[in-house]
Design an enzyme around this catalytic site. Sequence first.
Site, PDB file in Angstrom:
ATOM      1  N   TYR A 141      34.797  43.238  -1.620  1.00  8.62           N
ATOM      2  CA  TYR A 141      35.933  43.795  -0.588  1.00  8.62           C
ATOM      3  C   TYR A 141      35.774  43.213   0.792  1.00  8.62           C
ATOM      4  O   TYR A 141      36.464  42.221   1.369  1.00  8.62           O
ATOM      5  CB  TYR A 141      35.913  45.244  -0.650  1.00  8.62           C
ATOM      6  N   LYS A 145      37.742  40.176   2.902  1.00 13.14           N
ATOM      7  CA  LYS A 145      38.372  40.485   4.201  1.00 13.14           C
ATOM      8  C   LYS A 145      37.765  39.489   5.008  1.00 13.14           C
ATOM      9  O   LYS A 145      38.422  38.802   6.052  1.00 13.14           O
ATOM     10  CB  LYS A 145      37.961  41.877   4.571  1.00 13.14           C
TER      11      LYS A 145
END
Length: 233
Positions: A141, A145
């Site tokens: 994750y 990002k």
Amino acid sequence: MTVIEGSTALVTGGRRGLGRAFTAELLARGAKKVYATARTPDTDEDPRVEVLALDVTDDASVAALAHRADDVDIVFNNAGVLHAAPLLGADLALVRDTFETNVLGPLRIAQAFAPVLAARGGGALVDIHSLLSWGAGAGAYGASKAALWSLTNSLRLELAAQHTQVLGVHLGFADTGMVAALPVDKIAPADVARAVLDGLERGEHEVLVDDASRALKAALSGPVENLSVLARR
């Protein structure tokens, strides 16, 4: 500087969490219409909200959305997924899904809607990042990002010629269903939406919503070991 009053906006993932808060704040500031997307669309009692189907991992779905929502002035790249797992133990299928959704999804939206925004005079593209863009320890994750942050910075340069404001947003954990199980301090989605739209109206290129994001970005100039997200909890 982007004018929200009288505008038409698109919010991907606009039916829950931050997306719902962005939709509400846009309407509160005078947007005349908001397209809110979901994988499984429903209906909204407010006639100013039109709910449309979207799967950001599917080229045809994104193209169909751009064809339908061809009057958009502001695009919010908000849809995302969180598969929590350390990289070495992660299921690679989930890692691929993370990048398809959180990185290639926003890029598909940007490519599809750049001509729409250009035809409307430039408009704005808002990408929702995270303080995890800069923080080690957040697995796929965080890596996704970080990739989106880099992508946004390059899109800002490429879209400058058509006068599109590109706004990158960084924040800690918002109080949404995605992180409901995490025992951490969380920001009210409405507070995030207000901060982001304030920045949009001021013509900013980046909004750091909270102190945690500002502190972690400041740490980028120091030793890499200071970027551990786990050490900052």
